[in-house]
Design a protein around this motif. Structure first.
Motif, PDB file in Angstrom:
ATOM      1  N   LEU A  86     -17.832  15.639   5.190  1.00  0.00           N
ATOM      2  CA  LEU A  86     -17.088  14.734   4.306  1.00  0.00           C
ATOM      3  C   LEU A  86     -15.853  15.460   3.757  1.00  0.00           C
ATOM      4  N   ASP A  87     -16.007  16.735   3.398  1.00  0.00           N
ATOM      5  CA  ASP A  87     -14.865  17.502   2.872  1.00  0.00           C
ATOM      6  C   ASP A  87     -13.713  17.533   3.876  1.00  0.00           C
ATOM      7  N   TRP A  88     -14.038  17.702   5.169  1.00  0.00           N
ATOM      8  CA  TRP A  88     -12.988  17.712   6.205  1.00  0.00           C
ATOM      9  C   TRP A  88     -12.216  16.396   6.161  1.00  0.00           C
ATOM     10  N   ILE A  89     -12.969  15.293   6.125  1.00  0.00           N
ATOM     11  CA  ILE A  89     -12.338  13.962   6.144  1.00  0.00           C
ATOM     12  C   ILE A  89     -11.397  13.794   4.954  1.00  0.00           C
ATOM     13  N   VAL A  90     -11.888  14.145   3.752  1.00  0.00           N
ATOM     14  CA  VAL A  90     -11.106  13.955   2.525  1.00  0.00           C
ATOM     15  C   VAL A  90      -9.885  14.878   2.499  1.00  0.00           C
ATOM     16  N   ALA A  91     -10.100  16.155   2.861  1.00  0.00           N
ATOM     17  CA  ALA A  91      -8.994  17.113   2.830  1.00  0.00           C
ATOM     18  C   ALA A  91      -7.908  16.751   3.843  1.00  0.00           C
ATOM     19  N   ALA A  92      -8.332  16.423   5.054  1.00  0.00           N
ATOM     20  CA  ALA A  92      -7.366  16.109   6.106  1.00  0.00           C
ATOM     21  C   ALA A  92      -6.567  14.847   5.764  1.00  0.00           C
ATOM     22  N   LEU A  93      -7.269  13.788   5.368  1.00  0.00           N
ATOM     23  CA  LEU A  93      -6.569  12.531   5.033  1.00  0.00           C
ATOM     24  C   LEU A  93      -5.725  12.708   3.775  1.00  0.00           C
ATOM     25  N   GLY A  94      -6.194  13.563   2.849  1.00  0.00           N
ATOM     26  CA  GLY A  94      -5.418  13.844   1.637  1.00  0.00           C
ATOM     27  C   GLY A  94      -4.112  14.543   1.973  1.00  0.00           C
ATOM     28  N   ALA A  95      -4.194  15.544   2.848  1.00  0.00           N
ATOM     29  CA  ALA A  95      -2.984  16.280   3.245  1.00  0.00           C
ATOM     30  C   ALA A  95      -1.990  15.350   3.941  1.00  0.00           C
ATOM     31  N   VAL A  96      -2.506  14.521   4.851  1.00  0.00           N
ATOM     32  CA  VAL A  96      -1.633  13.597   5.593  1.00  0.00           C
ATOM     33  C   VAL A  96      -1.037  12.550   4.647  1.00  0.00           C
ATOM     34  N   SER A  97      -1.813  12.140   3.625  1.00  0.00           N
ATOM     35  CA  SER A  97      -1.308  11.176   2.640  1.00  0.00           C
ATOM     36  C   SER A  97      -0.235  11.797   1.750  1.00  0.00           C
ATOM     37  N   ALA A  98      -0.237  13.136   1.662  1.00  0.00           N
ATOM     38  CA  ALA A  98       0.812  13.830   0.905  1.00  0.00           C
ATOM     39  C   ALA A  98       2.023  14.120   1.801  1.00  0.00           C
ATOM     40  N   GLY A  99       2.009  13.546   3.016  1.00  0.00           N
ATOM     41  CA  GLY A  99       3.153  13.698   3.923  1.00  0.00           C
ATOM     42  C   GLY A  99       3.108  14.937   4.784  1.00  0.00           C
ATOM     43  N   ALA A 100       1.961  15.657   4.746  1.00  0.00           N
ATOM     44  CA  ALA A 100       1.854  16.874   5.561  1.00  0.00           C
ATOM     45  C   ALA A 100       1.531  16.516   7.010  1.00  0.00           C
ATOM     46  N   VAL A 101       1.771  17.486   7.880  1.00  0.00           N
ATOM     47  CA  VAL A 101       1.421  17.355   9.291  1.00  0.00           C
ATOM     48  C   VAL A 101       0.149  18.182   9.487  1.00  0.00           C
ATOM     49  N   VAL A 147     -20.727   7.429   0.516  1.00  0.00           N
ATOM     50  CA  VAL A 147     -19.422   7.149  -0.070  1.00  0.00           C
ATOM     51  C   VAL A 147     -18.900   5.814   0.460  1.00  0.00           C
ATOM     52  N   SER A 148     -18.524   4.930  -0.451  1.00  0.00           N
ATOM     53  CA  SER A 148     -17.982   3.632  -0.022  1.00  0.00           C
ATOM     54  C   SER A 148     -16.523   3.795   0.392  1.00  0.00           C
ATOM     55  N   TYR A 149     -15.977   2.762   1.026  1.00  0.00           N
ATOM     56  CA  TYR A 149     -14.569   2.819   1.418  1.00  0.00           C
ATOM     57  C   TYR A 149     -13.660   2.932   0.206  1.00  0.00           C
ATOM     58  N   ALA A 150     -14.000   2.206  -0.878  1.00  0.00           N
ATOM     59  CA  ALA A 150     -13.179   2.281  -2.093  1.00  0.00           C
ATOM     60  C   ALA A 150     -13.198   3.703  -2.644  1.00  0.00           C
ATOM     61  N   GLU A 151     -14.389   4.316  -2.663  1.00  0.00           N
ATOM     62  CA  GLU A 151     -14.493   5.678  -3.193  1.00  0.00           C
ATOM     63  C   GLU A 151     -13.799   6.685  -2.277  1.00  0.00           C
ATOM     64  N   LEU A 152     -13.905   6.463  -0.974  1.00  0.00           N
ATOM     65  CA  LEU A 152     -13.218   7.354  -0.033  1.00  0.00           C
ATOM     66  C   LEU A 152     -11.715   7.318  -0.307  1.00  0.00           C
ATOM     67  N   GLY A 153     -11.180   6.107  -0.500  1.00  0.00           N
ATOM     68  CA  GLY A 153      -9.749   5.968  -0.810  1.00  0.00           C
ATOM     69  C   GLY A 153      -9.372   6.752  -2.056  1.00  0.00           C
ATOM     70  N   ALA A 154     -10.229   6.673  -3.094  1.00  0.00           N
ATOM     71  CA  ALA A 154      -9.955   7.389  -4.351  1.00  0.00           C
ATOM     72  C   ALA A 154     -10.011   8.901  -4.142  1.00  0.00           C
ATOM     73  N   ARG A 155     -10.995   9.362  -3.359  1.00  0.00           N
ATOM     74  CA  ARG A 155     -11.119  10.801  -3.102  1.00  0.00           C
ATOM     75  C   ARG A 155      -9.920  11.325  -2.314  1.00  0.00           C
ATOM     76  N   VAL A 156      -9.457  10.523  -1.348  1.00  0.00           N
ATOM     77  CA  VAL A 156      -8.294  10.927  -0.549  1.00  0.00           C
ATOM     78  C   VAL A 156      -7.060  11.014  -1.442  1.00  0.00           C
ATOM     79  N   GLU A 157      -6.894  10.046  -2.355  1.00  0.00           N
ATOM     80  CA  GLU A 157      -5.734  10.080  -3.271  1.00  0.00           C
ATOM     81  C   GLU A 157      -5.792  11.320  -4.161  1.00  0.00           C
ATOM     82  N   ARG A 158      -7.005  11.687  -4.584  1.00  0.00           N
ATOM     83  CA  ARG A 158      -7.153  12.871  -5.442  1.00  0.00           C
ATOM     84  C   ARG A 158      -6.775  14.136  -4.657  1.00  0.00           C
ATOM     85  N   ALA A 159      -7.197  14.194  -3.397  1.00  0.00           N
ATOM     86  CA  ALA A 159      -6.841  15.347  -2.558  1.00  0.00           C
ATOM     87  C   ALA A 159      -5.330  15.384  -2.305  1.00  0.00           C
TER      88      ALA A 159
END
Length: 511
Positions: free
Chosen positions: A65-80, A30-42
């Motif tokens: 990878l799922d841990w990384i995307v889910a965790a960063l997605g939650a934090v990007s949604a303002g969660a703790v 997964v590239s950095y650009a794709e990681l960013g997109a996956r995090v936004e989707r989460a």
């Protein structure tokens, strides 16, 4: 680059390192650009699920990878974020979920032969706040609260990207980014509240002192539920554009294979990891020449280990560090170029803008930008840990040399470290005390050639009981995380106690 929040860092890294590799998991790259997109989707899926700013979202899963995307997605949604130890049993996980009042949980399906969903369901009666459970699996229980990861992500597809962006932008640097639950002497884990700015500032410093650089290939064996794995791993890689190669289980054969196949350059981890790597019979069959940076923790590091990493593996930089969750995971660190003796015998000097001093009793006290806000919803415990002048009382005993290098010598709290995991006697004693045939019990750490230290229990049987050491160990394996299980049990007629009734552990150690 100054980043105000983790969501801002993720977006910046996606733009800055776009086509560069971000995460490698088996054949998935997964590239950095794709990681960013996956995090936004989460993050969009979290918004669709009703996650609000400041809600606690927990994650109970191994390094993937799922841990990384889910965790960063939650934090990007303002969660703790509330990471749960993968070694927890259902009741231990439920306790943290209940006390953090987590609304959403990401959980692995089956890991190391254990169904995390089944153990959670046995313990979930007391979790009124937990609305949704998202399982990293294709199958889920027939229960509306449970969703597969794939279905959960699809729910966010209808959310306007501008809304996702606006939520990420509303996260302030001073907002909490995570609550890291750490076991204390009182037995039950307490949640250290750390902010976005503390996290980013600490791991910018860590990356700078370690010399992490763009394109480094970083094998992350340290569990993501621990500050060392999540922050010195994921966050540090995002800051520097390094490649994350998550490894879910610590297995030396896999580590060797990964280093060779993925041309790993960075391998932090406890001393046990590096020791077993050097001593592996098939080590010379693998090309380990790309390794250049090793960072290890405050457990005892043999001088010989540092010398062997440098001479036998040609590792250019070997550093030791000391930290605790209450101080964002980092307090002192060696500097590149430090002599082997300093690296082996100390945990280095205070990181910039941090004060470290010793109390009259030799306890390590820490003050600085990275000291936690406090324990989550526990004013009493916070007041006991951080004094009126802002000094964090670590419970560790240490010595400072003339250059300010810290050496941890003992633990006021009796804690011992089993293969990199902190084990707290008080917590283990509480669990053992639940055994119907044990009248009294005390636990100490004893040396172990492989794990550094392991637990030894001194137990008093109830009258008429024929309990054996094997019985206690087998029972413990069912009731507690593996690193907490005593490896030895000695039965005694009574425990040595002082006038105030406290067990005299020194006497037990003297045996």
């Amino acid at each position: 680059m100054e980043h105000g929040s983790i969501p801002e860092l993720v977006r910046w890294a996606a733009e800055r390192y776009g086509p560069g590799e971000a995460v490698v998991e088996g054949r998935t790259r997964v590239s950095y650009a794709e990681l960013g997109a996956r995090v936004e989707r989460a993050a969009a899926a979290c918004l669709a699920a009703g996650v609000r700013l400041g809600d606690r979202v927990a994650i109970w899963a191994p390094n993937t990878l799922d841990w990384i995307v889910a965790a960063l997605g939650a934090v990007s949604a303002g969660a703790v974020l509330v990471p749960l130890n993968t070694r927890f049993k259902g009741a231990e996980a439920a306790d943290v979920l209940a006390r953090s009042r987590a609304r959403l949980l990401f959980v692995t399906g089956t890991f190391l032969g254990t169904s995390y969903v089944a153990s959670l369901r046995r313990a979930e009666a007391g979790l009124p706040d937990l609305r949704r459970v998202v399982v990293f699996s294709d199958t889920v229980p027939d229960d509306p609260a449970y969703t597969t990861w794939k279905a959960f992500l699809a729910e966010g597809d209808g959310v306007d990207p501008a809304r996702v962006r606006a939520r990420a932008d509303s996260v302030a640097p001073s907002d909490p980014s995570d609550v890291i639950y750490t076991s204390g002497t009182t037995g039950r884990p307490k949640g250290a509240v750390i902010t976005h700015e503390q996290t980013l500032r600490c791991y910018e410093v860590w990356s700078e002192l370690a010399g992490l650089r763009e394109g480094d290939r970083y094998l992350i064996v340290n569990p993501f539920f621990h500050t060392f794995g999540y922050k010195a791993g994921i966050v540090a890689c995002l800051l520097r554009g390094a490649v994350m190669v998550p490894q879910p289980v610590f297995n030396v054969d896999t580590v060797l294979a990964n280093i060779a196949a993925e041309r790993i350059s960075v391998l932090p981890g406890p001393p046990t990891l590096h020791q077993s790597l050097l001593d592996h019979p098939a080590r010379t069959a693998h090309d380990l020449s790309t390794l250049r940076l090793v960072v290890t923790g405050a457990a005892v590091v043999p001088l010989r280990l540092v010398e062997r990493l440098r001479s036998e593996l040609g590792v250019g930089t070997v550093l030791t560090a000391y930290g605790l969750s209450e101080a964002s995971g980092i307090v002192t660190m060696c500097r590149r170029g430090d002599p082997a003796e300093v690296v082996a015998h100390t945990s280095g000097r205070a990181i910039p803008d941090t004060e470290v001093r010793l109390s009259d009793a030799g306890e390590v006290l820490v003050r600085g930008f990275h000291v936690m806000r406090g324990y989550f919803e526990d004013e009493e415990a916070t007041a006991a840990a951080i004094d009126a002048d802002g000094w964090l009382h670590t419970g560790d005993v240490g010595v400072l040399d003339s250059s300010g290098n810290l050496r941890i010598t003992d633990r006021i709290k009796d804690m011992f470290i089993v293969g990199g995991f902190n084990a707290y006697p008080a917590e283990i004693e509480q669990l053992l005390g639940l055994h119907p045939d044990i009248a009294d019990v005390a636990v100490i750490g004893v040396p172990d050639p492989r794990l550094g230290e392991v637990g030894k229990a001194f137990a008093v049987r109830r009258p008429g009981s024929t309990l054996t050491a094997d019985d206690v160990i087998a029972w413990s394996r069912r009731e507690m995380a593996n690193y907490k299980v005593p490896r030895e049990v000695e039965f005694v007629p009574e425990l040595p106690r002082n006038a105030s009734g406290k067990v005299v552990k020194g006497e037990l150690r003297g045996r």
